[in-house]
Design an enzyme around this catalytic site. Structure first.
Site, PDB file in Angstrom:
ATOM      1  CG  ASN A  86      54.059  22.982 -19.113  1.00 36.73           C
ATOM      2  OD1 ASN A  86      53.935  22.050 -18.928  1.00 36.73           O
ATOM      3  ND2 ASN A  86      52.848  23.549 -18.930  1.00 36.73           N
ATOM      4  CG  HIS A  88      48.663  38.353 -23.898  1.00 38.00           C
ATOM      5  ND1 HIS A  88      48.694  37.435 -24.872  1.00 38.00           N
ATOM      6  CD2 HIS A  88      48.984  37.527 -22.955  1.00 38.00           C
ATOM      7  CE1 HIS A  88      48.988  36.419 -24.832  1.00 38.00           C
ATOM      8  NE2 HIS A  88      48.874  35.775 -23.748  1.00 38.00           N
ATOM      9  NE  ARG A 115      60.396  20.618 -13.375  1.00 41.36           N
ATOM     10  CZ  ARG A 115      58.825  19.621 -14.025  1.00 41.36           C
ATOM     11  NH1 ARG A 115      57.958  18.734 -13.379  1.00 41.36           N
ATOM     12  NH2 ARG A 115      58.576  19.571 -15.780  1.00 41.36           N
ATOM     13  CG  ASP A 166      47.959  37.904 -28.647  1.00 41.08           C
ATOM     14  OD1 ASP A 166      47.562  36.665 -28.639  1.00 41.08           O
ATOM     15  OD2 ASP A 166      48.694  38.544 -27.825  1.00 41.08           O
ATOM     16  N   GLY A 185      60.410  30.026 -12.742  1.00 44.26           N
ATOM     17  CA  GLY A 185      59.439  29.607 -13.223  1.00 44.26           C
ATOM     18  C   GLY A 185      60.117  28.462 -14.171  1.00 44.26           C
ATOM     19  CB  ILE A 186      62.431  26.336 -15.114  1.00 45.89           C
ATOM     20  CG1 ILE A 186      63.316  26.088 -15.520  1.00 45.89           C
ATOM     21  CG2 ILE A 186      62.364  25.242 -13.468  1.00 45.89           C
ATOM     22  CD1 ILE A 186      63.984  27.128 -16.493  1.00 45.89           C
ATOM     23  N   GLY A 229      59.337  28.155 -18.977  1.00 48.19           N
ATOM     24  CA  GLY A 229      60.427  28.797 -18.689  1.00 48.19           C
ATOM     25  C   GLY A 229      61.499  27.648 -19.275  1.00 48.19           C
ATOM     26  CB  THR A 241      50.317  28.112 -25.648  1.00 44.80           C
ATOM     27  OG1 THR A 241      50.840  29.176 -24.507  1.00 44.80           O
ATOM     28  CG2 THR A 241      49.314  27.725 -25.769  1.00 44.80           C
TER      29      THR A 241
END
Ligand SMILES: NC(=O)c1ccc[n+]([C@@H]2O[C@H](COP(=O)([O-])OP(=O)(O)OC[C@H]3O[C@@H](n4cnc5c(N)ncnc54)[C@H](O)[C@@H]3O)[C@@H](O)[C@H]2O)c1
Length: 326
Positions: free
Chosen positions: A15, A180, A42, A152, A12-13, A17, A235
């Site tokens: 934001n 979380h 990508r 957190d 998973g590349i 990754g 984020t």
């Protein structure tokens, strides 16, 4: 773990990754970084973009795009997959259906390909996805770790630092535990500043800082992610650096204490779920779960958080159960 070549993988590349990849490369955490995404073109573009910068980085990390199964050679796989279009409106739990489906797709394939290393999972809802990785991967409990409340907890220490005159967050020990998500709680009973209990520190410095508004600090730690999300739509750097830190701690056998979502063996009175607690993180993944004696109020909050996670785990397992063969 291979002795000579340090191999880290990222699946998973997007934001998160890519932020993790950048940290792995710039901190020289791995000799080889394998990246994989369903959008392989990508991912290839990202790998080539990294290759362009190799002269300017402190490392010689080779970034290589691979199909999913190509990640099986890694010591550590960082997990940051999600359906690209998913933007949760109010809860990470809204992501569950989509990410559970991806998990049921990719984990058996990696198992089949022979992955024997450690998973570090950021994908949300993190605790439930971590549990599914454990169930589907065939790996021992200590090799499946969710980042859980690690980020957190960093937010909690930073908020605390702000209200006690800027003491370096690294000199503060304080953890968020539980889900979380919205039901997590601060383990105030075990918070320390430079080794001194927070209660004592507060009493000794009352003239300077007054009473710490713990509810406000805890709430800010719990919800700060949304404040970022509202403004930039995701984020990535906090969690990307956190993922890289987990990989580094495992590869270096750092035995550092961090919060993480891990499979419980009754340390906090809970079994058969993954949930955020402090752990010792090292070469074997979860070296140890650090067992706090939570206050009554904290334990009640933790139990409520655990029940919520368990409910979603049960629901997800039922949805993915094989139909009975009559
Ligand atoms: N745990 C934390 O503290 C924390 C913090 C921030 C984000 N997150 C989570 O991290 C995850 C990633 O967030 P993002 O902003 O990077 O999302 P993103 O949409 O930018 O990236 C997700 C990537 O996953 C890829 N993907 C989807 N299905 C795949 C599959 N089957 N195989 C391989 N790749 C696949 C997509 O193509 C995409 O590139 C989300 O679940 C998000 O909620 C966790």
């Amino acid at each position: 773990m291979s002795d000579t070549v340090r191999r880290v993988g990222i699946v998973g590349i997007g934001n998160v990754g890519i932020a993790a990849a950048s940290a792995v490369v710039h901190e020289n955490i791995a000799d080889e970084l394998y990246i994989s995404d369903i959008d392989s073109e990508r991912a290839k573009g990202e790998a080539w973009d990294f290759a362009d910068s190799i002269e300017l980085t402190p490392s010689r990390t080779r970034v290589i795009e691979v199909p999913l199964e190509g990640l099986a050679v890694c010591d550590v796989i960082l997990v940051a997959v999600t359906e690209r279009s998913q933007i949760p409106s109010s809860s990470r739990l809204e992501l569950l259906k989509g990410t559970a489906a991806i998990t049921y797709d990719i984990v058996p394939k990696l198992r089949q390909a022979g992955f024997k290393g450690t998973y570090v999972i950021a994908t949300n809802p993190c605790d439930i996805i971590t549990y599914l990785f454990y169930k589907l991967s065939g790996l021992p409990k200590n090799h499946v770790i969710g980042t859980g409340t690690a980020l957190d907890s960093m937010r909690l220490r930073r908020q605390l630092s702000d209200v006690i005159g800027g003491v370096d967050p690294r000199s503060i020990s304080a953890f968020m535990v539980g889900e979380h998500g919205d039901s997590q709680i601060a383990a105030w009973s075990h918070a320390t500043v430079g080794g001194q209990s927070l209660d004592q520190f507060e009493e000794d410095n009352f003239d300077q800082f007054g009473k710490i508004d713990r509810e406000q600090v805890e709430d800010a730690a719990r919800h700060f992610g949304w404040e970022i999300h509202k403004r930039k739509g995701n984020t990535q750097f906090g969690i990307g650096n956190e993922l890289a830190f987990f990989a580094k701690s495992i590869l270096n056998d750092a035995r550092v204490v961090t919060a993480a979502s891990v499979i419980q063996n009754g340390e906090y009175g809970q079994h058969d779920l993954a949930i955020g607690v402090p752990i010792v993180l090292g070469r074997n993944g979860v070296e140890k779960i650090v067992k706090y004696r939570l206050s009554k109020k904290e334990q009640e909050g933790f139990n409520a958080s655990a029940e919520l996670i368990k409910g979603y785990i049960k629901q997800t397992l039922e949805e993915h159960e094989e139909p009975a063969n009559n």
